[in-house]
Design an enzyme around this catalytic site. Structure first.
Site, PDB file in Angstrom:
ATOM      1  N   THR A  24       1.856 -34.447   8.790  1.00 41.72           N
ATOM      2  CA  THR A  24       1.265 -33.128   8.764  1.00 41.72           C
ATOM      3  C   THR A  24       2.690 -32.347   9.048  1.00 41.72           C
ATOM      4  O   THR A  24       2.645 -31.037   8.363  1.00 41.72           O
ATOM      5  CB  THR A  24       0.389 -32.857   9.850  1.00 41.72           C
ATOM      6  OG1 THR A  24      -0.758 -33.791   9.514  1.00 41.72           O
ATOM      7  CG2 THR A  24      -0.327 -31.479   9.714  1.00 41.72           C
ATOM      8  N   ASP A 182      -1.996 -39.804  13.164  1.00 44.32           N
ATOM      9  CA  ASP A 182      -3.173 -40.701  13.320  1.00 44.32           C
ATOM     10  C   ASP A 182      -2.711 -42.109  13.870  1.00 44.32           C
ATOM     11  O   ASP A 182      -3.388 -42.784  14.596  1.00 44.32           O
ATOM     12  CB  ASP A 182      -3.609 -40.853  11.994  1.00 44.32           C
ATOM     13  CG  ASP A 182      -4.623 -39.656  11.733  1.00 44.32           C
ATOM     14  OD1 ASP A 182      -4.632 -38.882  12.717  1.00 44.32           O
ATOM     15  OD2 ASP A 182      -4.797 -39.406  10.536  1.00 44.32           O
TER      16      ASP A 182
END
EC number: 3.5.1.1
Length: 658
Positions: A24, A182
């Site tokens: 991200t 993640d």
């Protein structure tokens, strides 16, 4: 564009390799949501004066005082900058080695293949603004091509990361990995095991909101990680997020929404970043093995995690434990409990008997697997290994790492799963043996100090601490003289212990300069004992007592700096003491520390022509760095001398490592 060696002393900056894998932090908004965009991250950092200020003209570099800012404002352009700077605005490049060729947007520096799977590229370097407290940080961004989402991370990617750190290990002071969040805990855990005998800082970070957004956590996470990596030697693979540095194999992601997304319930923080950066040295691992760093480049893919649940059938467990599986992390209930059905226990026992390594950890985020209940002891009776308080990520990657080592038997793997290899699990630690306490302890320290310093001029060549000059009748024993010195002291037991510890940094430098192994070991044992004594507490004062205790005893004393910022290892290297060097390395002395002149202990050993000491340091992972490289050429006079031949050998090693 000028080409620099990675630790060019002219920059006065620490060098960091930033490996951007994806995630991200460097994404942009696209039609399908956040998407990675090649070359965006390096361009964004290069055009931000917060992250790149090669000329020192930014507001950040000229705001340490009102007077400085007013002077700067009178000469700056209306927007406060004298010239725009982008990723190509840097005045230098640094060579970076990778496992695959690197393609730049403008092809200014195509990759050159050095060998099978080794490529070198000169990448544009960026440098942080000047600071009144810290050195500048010069860094380069090695971007993976293609950028990958962290959900696509695989074992081969962790091996690639470890390989690229190994390729560049001798060229950079620290390493920063940017990844998606993640699976970031799997990445930090895997790297903690793959990076064997690590002596430099490796930090992994990411973001919940991309750098491309005005409001984001990417700036704080990236700038905080750069600041820590460029300032401290923390020889672990760590995770930095939301103003906190964690041990990489102790964390798990507890939120996909909060900026405070990670937790380490079973182990305290390594660093807390607030108005000040507070390093919790007592929690940081100390490398004691006298070996060079290396990356292990294999992981066993035949491992998996099985989470127990009420009603799980024996048939399901049997299928899960069938070939080619070699290792299983069993997430059990509570403190290590499991359903007590005979058919299920038989399946697990049969798998263990077949040679499958089954490790039990808890489904709870906090706590450890113990044999408190009968429901937990049945697993142990069946051959299941207790995994203590390891996280699922740490347990799985550790098992994969161990199973990939062909030299280890199944019994070896099971045994090592219960032992902390990189601080991934907690075991009870007993107190070390005691040394004399109270005034007896002070007198013991003083006796050593008197023996080494009385009537002997201190040599400024070896230590900037100096030595106490105390005259005493030659017929008087050292113990009697020590008692005379301390006779008028009125101390509590705590004061006496603190006084003794406060003298240790002076004593250990003196011991190293006099090649006194007995006194050296005394200092190390005394520091270890002080760190284990619950009655002696460290404060935030920065005094010798706090430094020794907070840094974990021996690690604190063997890395204690004198007024020239030299550690005892620098002193031993100058002295040419092989025995002292061995003891210091075995006790956690860092070969990467540099003094106020930016020199390592290896430089001083070479300058004095102490080949045996130099080879010991090289074996422990040392290489010429920073000002060492530019000063080495000045030291060579004639290649016919043994000293100059040593310089040549060390310089060739520094050029070839990686």
């Amino acid at each position: 564009m000028t080409k620099l060696t990675p630790m060019d002393s002219d920059t006065g900056a620490r060098t960091i390799l930033v490996i951007y894998t994806g995630g991200t932090i460097g994404m942009l908004s696209g039609e399908k949501g956040y998407q990675p965009e090649p070359h965006y991250l390096a361009s964004a950092l290069g055009n931000s004066r917060r992250f790149n200020d090669p000329t020192g003209d930014s507001h950040f570099s000229n705001s340490s005082s009102i007077a400085e800012w007013r002077t700067h404002r009178g000469t700056a352009t209306p927007d406060g900058n004298r010239s725009p700077v982008g990723t190509r605005g840097s005045s230098s490049t640094l060579p970076v080695r990778s496992t695959r060729p690197v393609t730049l947007q403008d092809d200014i520096s195509p990759s050159v293949q050095l060998g099978d799977g080794v490529y070198e590229t000169f990448l544009p370097s960026l440098i942080t603004p000047t600071s009144s407290t810290d050195k500048r940080i010069r860094y380069v961004v090695l971007e993976w091509q293609p950028i990958i989402d962290s959900s696509n991370m695989e074992f081969s990617d962790w091996i690639r990361l470890a390989s690229e750190i190994e390729l560049n290990y001798s060229f950079f002071d620290a390493f920063l990995i940017l990844s998606g969040t993640d699976t970031i805990c799997y990445t930090t855990s895997a790297l903690s095991f793959l990076l064997e005998d690590l002596g430099k800082t490796v930090i992994v970070t990411g973001a919940q909101i991309p750098l491309s957004h005005l409001r984001n956590d990417a700036v704080d996470n990236l700038l905080g990680a750069l600041s820590i990596a460029g300032r401290y030697i923390i020889p672990e693979c760590c995770l930095y997020f939301n103003h906190t540095l964690y041990r990489g194999n102790r964390v798990f992601k507890h939120s996909s929404f909060d900026l405070d997304a990670f937790s380490s319930p079973n182990f305290p923080h390594l660093v807390d970043v607030g108005t000040q950066i507070v390093v919790n040295w007592r929690n940081i691992l100390v490398p004691r093995a006298v070996r060079r760093f290396r990356a292990h480049k294999s992981m066993c893919p035949h491992v998996a995690t099985l989470r127990l649940f009420p009603g799980i059938t024996a048939a399901s467990a049997h299928t899960f434990l069938s070939p080619p599986i070699q290792g299983v992390i069993l997430q059990s209930f509570g403190a290590g409990n499991a359903p007590q059905r005979k058919d299920l226990m038989d399946v697990i026992k049969e798998a263990c008997d077949r040679g499958i390594v089954v490790v039990a950890i808890s489904q709870c985020s906090k706590g450890s697997v113990t044999a408190t209940y009968a429901a937990g002891r049945s697993l142990a009776d069946g051959g299941v290994v207790p995994g203590a308080d390891m996280t699922p990520e740490a347990a799985l990657t550790k098992l994969s790492y161990l199973l990939s080592k062909s030299e280890l038997s199944t019994a070896d793997v099971r045994k090592l799963m219960e032992i902390p290899l990189r601080g991934e699990l907690t075991v009870p630690v007993g107190l070390s043996a005691s040394v004399p306490s109270g005034l007896d302890g002070v007198q013991s320290v003083m006796a050593h100090l008197l023996r080494l310093s009385t009537n002997t001029p201190a040599s400024s060549t070896y230590s900037s601490f100096g030595a106490l000059q105390i005259e005493a009748p030659p017929s008087q024993s050292l113990t009697e003289r020590a008692k005379d010195v301390t006779a008028s002291w009125s101390l509590t037991a705590s004061d006496a212990a603190s006084t003794a510890i406060a003298i240790l940094p002076y004593l250990i430098h003196l011991a190293a300069s006099k090649d006194d192994i007995h006194a050296l070991k005394f200092c190390i044992d005394a520091a270890d004992t002080a760190a284990a004594d619950p009655s002696i507490e460290a404060s935030e004062s920065g005094d010798p007592v706090s430094a020794i205790i907070s840094r974990g005893g021996a690690a604190g004393i063997v890395n204690a700096l004198d007024t020239a910022r030299r550690a005892p290892l620098h002193t031993a290297a100058l002295r040419g003491s092989v025995a002292c060097t061995e003891v210091l390395l075995e006790s956690g002395a860092s070969v990467h520390l540099r003094d106020s002149l930016d020199h390592t202990s290896l430089y001083y050993a070479a300058r004095q022509g102490h080949e045996d000491v130099a080879m010991l340091l090289v074996k422990a992972g040392a290489n010429l760095a920073g000002a060492d490289l530019s000063s080495a050429a000045k030291q060579m006079v004639s290649l016919d001398s043994a000293k100059d031949q040593l310089w040549v050998a060390l310089l060739e090693q520094s050029e070839s490592l990686g």
